[in-house]
Design a protein around this motif. Sequence first.
Motif, short mmCIF file in Angstrom:
data_model
loop_
_atom_site.label_atom_id
_atom_site.label_comp_id
_atom_site.label_asym_id
_atom_site.label_seq_id
_atom_site.Cartn_x
_atom_site.Cartn_y
_atom_site.Cartn_z
N GLN A 99 0.84 -1.18 0.00
CA GLN A 99 0.00 0.00 0.00
C GLN A 99 0.88 1.24 0.00
O GLN A 99 1.92 1.28 0.65
CB GLN A 99 -0.95 0.02 1.20
CG GLN A 99 -0.31 -0.11 2.56
CD GLN A 99 -1.37 -0.15 3.66
OE1 GLN A 99 -2.55 -0.43 3.44
NE2 GLN A 99 -0.95 0.15 4.88
N THR A 180 1.13 8.02 -7.64
CA THR A 180 1.16 7.09 -8.76
C THR A 180 2.15 5.97 -8.46
O THR A 180 3.28 6.24 -8.01
CB THR A 180 1.59 7.79 -10.06
OG1 THR A 180 0.75 8.92 -10.29
CG2 THR A 180 1.48 6.84 -11.24
N LEU A 189 -1.29 1.88 -10.95
CA LEU A 189 -2.44 2.44 -10.25
C LEU A 189 -2.11 3.85 -9.77
O LEU A 189 -0.96 4.26 -9.70
CB LEU A 189 -2.88 1.56 -9.08
CG LEU A 189 -1.86 1.17 -7.99
CD1 LEU A 189 -1.74 2.27 -6.94
CD2 LEU A 189 -2.30 -0.12 -7.30
N SER A 190 -3.15 4.58 -9.45
CA SER A 190 -2.98 5.94 -8.94
C SER A 190 -4.02 6.20 -7.87
O SER A 190 -5.02 5.48 -7.75
CB SER A 190 -3.10 6.97 -10.07
OG SER A 190 -4.37 6.87 -10.70
N GLY A 191 -3.79 7.23 -7.09
CA GLY A 191 -4.71 7.58 -6.02
C GLY A 191 -4.43 8.98 -5.54
O GLY A 191 -3.62 9.72 -6.14
N SER A 228 -3.37 3.13 3.29
CA SER A 228 -3.18 3.31 1.86
C SER A 228 -4.04 4.41 1.25
O SER A 228 -5.22 4.55 1.56
CB SER A 228 -3.48 2.00 1.13
OG SER A 228 -3.10 2.09 -0.22
N CYS A 229 -3.41 5.17 0.35
CA CYS A 229 -4.16 6.16 -0.44
C CYS A 229 -4.41 5.63 -1.85
O CYS A 229 -4.88 6.37 -2.73
CB CYS A 229 -3.44 7.49 -0.48
SG CYS A 229 -1.73 7.44 -0.97
N THR A 230 -4.08 4.38 -2.10
CA THR A 230 -4.41 3.70 -3.35
C THR A 230 -5.02 2.34 -2.99
O THR A 230 -5.06 1.96 -1.82
CB THR A 230 -3.16 3.46 -4.22
OG1 THR A 230 -2.27 2.58 -3.51
CG2 THR A 230 -2.44 4.77 -4.52
N THR A 231 -5.48 1.62 -3.96
CA THR A 231 -5.90 0.25 -3.71
C THR A 231 -4.67 -0.57 -3.34
O THR A 231 -3.53 -0.20 -3.65
CB THR A 231 -6.58 -0.36 -4.95
OG1 THR A 231 -5.68 -0.27 -6.06
CG2 THR A 231 -7.86 0.38 -5.28
#
Length: 256
Positions: A99, A180, A189-191, A228-231
Amino acid sequence: MYFELKDTTADILANCRRREELCDLPLDLIASEREAYEIQATAQDTLGFERKGYAIVGTSEASRHMFGLNGPIYSEIPAFALQRKAENFRLPPGTIGAQCELVFTMLRSFPDEGEQITPESVADAVMSCRPAIGIVGRRTRQAFAGANAAIADFGLHVATLCGDHVGNIEVGDLAEIDVTAFLFQQTVLSGNSSSIMGNPLNAVAWLAAALAANGRQLEPSDVVATGSCTTILQVCAGQHLAADFGPLGQVECIFN
């Protein structure tokens, strides 16, 4: 779960973490959140390592959905599990994934006696922020859903791999940081940091309140990994993962 069984469960979990082994504990039998945190605390004591701070899981909707949580959970970070500039990391059995998260370092004790817990008071209490890759995983062969099993199993924490400290970051800037992640330099992935409870500082505030409810507080130099700030990204040996946090810089690692 009887007291003797709680101690035995904690001892098995600690040995599995130390030896990087998996076990067949029926963690779904844990009856309450309080019992789960008691098992976690006993297991941490059995490990016997200095504590460096706290790791939070479940601060984003995506991570809560993946782990079957209704809200965040936390665990203490043993010294061996906090790594700075880790160029290589060996993934243990039971690894779930990675994460992208932020790690704060506390400037002072928080909250002080009578101090209100707000994003502003949190911002005053932290010294610095840095990007990190958090490794989450289990010590059990069976994947149990729900908070109690996850809490007892060290809050699913495996390791926190930190980048460089960044000071002088404006509080308002932390709420909208684009993140990213790249595998082999290809975007996967990105968030955005806002997925962490609206603002990563809110994760620190949540933890401080949870500790205060049990007569504890964050101490100077404690680290707080925000979740986590992303999946959650599934990773495996041989992969190179890099995460770009914009103004906070990058963190990267090769898994083996």
